[in-house]
Design a protein around this motif. Sequence first.
Motif, PDB file in Angstrom:
ATOM      1  N   UNK A 128       0.811  -1.217   0.000  1.00  0.00           N
ATOM      2  CA  UNK A 128       0.000   0.000   0.000  1.00  0.00           C
ATOM      3  C   UNK A 128       0.844   1.268   0.000  1.00  0.00           C
ATOM      4  N   UNK A 129       2.091   1.170   0.448  1.00  0.00           N
ATOM      5  CA  UNK A 129       2.944   2.352   0.502  1.00  0.00           C
ATOM      6  C   UNK A 129       4.259   2.037   1.187  1.00  0.00           C
ATOM      7  N   UNK A 130       4.995   3.083   1.467  1.00  0.00           N
ATOM      8  CA  UNK A 130       6.274   2.972   2.160  1.00  0.00           C
ATOM      9  C   UNK A 130       6.225   3.875   3.386  1.00  0.00           C
ATOM     10  N   UNK A 131       7.264   3.888   4.165  1.00  0.00           N
ATOM     11  CA  UNK A 131       7.302   4.727   5.366  1.00  0.00           C
ATOM     12  C   UNK A 131       8.185   5.940   5.101  1.00  0.00           C
ATOM     13  N   UNK A 132       7.642   7.095   5.420  1.00  0.00           N
ATOM     14  CA  UNK A 132       8.354   8.341   5.170  1.00  0.00           C
ATOM     15  C   UNK A 132       9.307   8.704   6.288  1.00  0.00           C
ATOM     16  N   UNK A 133       9.989   9.824   6.118  1.00  0.00           N
ATOM     17  CA  UNK A 133      10.879  10.324   7.167  1.00  0.00           C
ATOM     18  C   UNK A 133      10.111  10.677   8.430  1.00  0.00           C
ATOM     19  N   UNK A 134       8.797  10.826   8.304  1.00  0.00           N
ATOM     20  CA  UNK A 134       7.954  11.125   9.469  1.00  0.00           C
ATOM     21  C   UNK A 134       7.461   9.865  10.175  1.00  0.00           C
ATOM     22  N   UNK A 135       7.963   8.698   9.774  1.00  0.00           N
ATOM     23  CA  UNK A 135       7.601   7.413  10.374  1.00  0.00           C
ATOM     24  C   UNK A 135       6.121   7.087  10.170  1.00  0.00           C
ATOM     25  N   UNK A 136       5.555   7.564   9.069  1.00  0.00           N
ATOM     26  CA  UNK A 136       4.157   7.325   8.738  1.00  0.00           C
ATOM     27  C   UNK A 136       4.102   6.683   7.352  1.00  0.00           C
ATOM     28  N   UNK A 137       3.145   5.795   7.133  1.00  0.00           N
ATOM     29  CA  UNK A 137       2.986   5.190   5.806  1.00  0.00           C
ATOM     30  C   UNK A 137       2.598   6.254   4.789  1.00  0.00           C
ATOM     31  N   UNK A 138       3.314   6.270   3.668  1.00  0.00           N
ATOM     32  CA  UNK A 138       3.049   7.203   2.576  1.00  0.00           C
ATOM     33  C   UNK A 138       2.453   6.420   1.416  1.00  0.00           C
ATOM     34  N   UNK A 139       1.275   6.826   0.960  1.00  0.00           N
ATOM     35  CA  UNK A 139       0.650   6.199  -0.198  1.00  0.00           C
ATOM     36  C   UNK A 139       0.783   7.124  -1.401  1.00  0.00           C
ATOM     37  N   UNK A 140       0.821   6.533  -2.582  1.00  0.00           N
ATOM     38  CA  UNK A 140       0.935   7.349  -3.796  1.00  0.00           C
ATOM     39  C   UNK A 140      -0.265   8.270  -3.957  1.00  0.00           C
ATOM     40  N   UNK A 141      -1.457   7.788  -3.617  1.00  0.00           N
ATOM     41  CA  UNK A 141      -2.682   8.535  -3.882  1.00  0.00           C
ATOM     42  C   UNK A 141      -2.962   9.630  -2.861  1.00  0.00           C
ATOM     43  N   UNK A 142      -2.718   9.343  -1.595  1.00  0.00           N
ATOM     44  CA  UNK A 142      -3.088  10.279  -0.529  1.00  0.00           C
ATOM     45  C   UNK A 142      -1.899  10.753   0.298  1.00  0.00           C
ATOM     46  N   UNK A 143      -0.703  10.360  -0.063  1.00  0.00           N
ATOM     47  CA  UNK A 143       0.420  10.661   0.811  1.00  0.00           C
ATOM     48  C   UNK A 143       0.218   9.955   2.142  1.00  0.00           C
ATOM     49  N   UNK A 144       0.531  10.632   3.262  1.00  0.00           N
ATOM     50  CA  UNK A 144       0.375  10.001   4.574  1.00  0.00           C
ATOM     51  C   UNK A 144      -0.980  10.251   5.219  1.00  0.00           C
ATOM     52  N   UNK A 145      -1.906  10.878   4.499  1.00  0.00           N
ATOM     53  CA  UNK A 145      -3.179  11.305   5.090  1.00  0.00           C
ATOM     54  C   UNK A 145      -4.223  10.187   5.013  1.00  0.00           C
ATOM     55  N   UNK A 146      -3.899   9.048   5.636  1.00  0.00           N
ATOM     56  CA  UNK A 146      -4.791   7.889   5.681  1.00  0.00           C
ATOM     57  C   UNK A 146      -4.787   7.296   7.082  1.00  0.00           C
ATOM     58  N   UNK A 147      -5.869   6.631   7.403  1.00  0.00           N
ATOM     59  CA  UNK A 147      -5.941   5.871   8.657  1.00  0.00           C
ATOM     60  C   UNK A 147      -5.876   4.392   8.309  1.00  0.00           C
ATOM     61  N   UNK A 148      -5.032   3.672   9.021  1.00  0.00           N
ATOM     62  CA  UNK A 148      -4.807   2.253   8.736  1.00  0.00           C
ATOM     63  C   UNK A 148      -5.591   1.349   9.687  1.00  0.00           C
ATOM     64  N   UNK A 149      -5.927   0.180   9.186  1.00  0.00           N
ATOM     65  CA  UNK A 149      -6.468  -0.878  10.034  1.00  0.00           C
ATOM     66  C   UNK A 149      -6.111  -2.206   9.388  1.00  0.00           C
ATOM     67  N   UNK A 150      -6.367  -3.287  10.105  1.00  0.00           N
ATOM     68  CA  UNK A 150      -6.068  -4.615   9.575  1.00  0.00           C
ATOM     69  C   UNK A 150      -6.993  -5.641  10.209  1.00  0.00           C
TER      70      UNK A 150
END
Length: 232
Positions: A128-150
């Motif tokens: 779904x994405x990678x982890x940025x310098x801010x230690x948050x998952x970065x997605x191509x579509x929304x950047x890091x502005x997502x809430x995760x669940x599993x």
Amino acid sequence: MIYLKPITAFKEMHPVVEEKIRQIFLKYPNILYGFTSISYSQYASQYRSALVLAVPYGEQLTIKNYTEERFEKGIQDAKKALEEIVAQVEEILNEQKVKYYIPPAAQSDEEELIAPFSFKYAAVNAGLGWIGKNDVVITEKYGPRVRLSAVLIDNPFVYGQRITKSNCPDSCRKCVEICSYNALHDVKWDIDALRDDLIDYKLCNQKRSLYIEKHGRKNACGLCMVACPIGI
């Protein structure tokens, strides 16, 4: 926070489960999701896979229109959407008698701040994405502005392509520069990076926790996320 006890079910494979789950997401085209093996996890002996979800915040703020209150509302809006979708996934899993478990989103240990199951690491493994310098998952579509669940599921799936390196531009330091607490170490992530390499998470948590006495919750502090140019 969604937290359910595991349910008892059969151990057979259920090939129909994946198709039924994917049908749910046809109704939510803006939501990112994927499947991954959890062979790396402490839960691997009970559940074979994880369905990982990334729901965009209700409002995709930038630094120009950011307020803490609006950012917090966006997080809560995404949480409600997640709960709606996860409830539908649960219904399918119960119908098909597939064992599952929804791990808690929050850490129970305020000292180490480690959740029982890392949504971030699962998201990376699901592609779904990678982890940025801010230690948050970065997605191509929304950047890091997502809430995760599993949702951990005892069923095999077609898994996403694991991401092992950051796709952030080498020269980008926007999240680092905007951090009010100087908690970010300006380190570019790869799959072998540790959380401590990227962020002073205890300092970040300490500063955000100062908000609790007056407001009853931690400061949402999304500056390092709204500053990210990816997905804007």
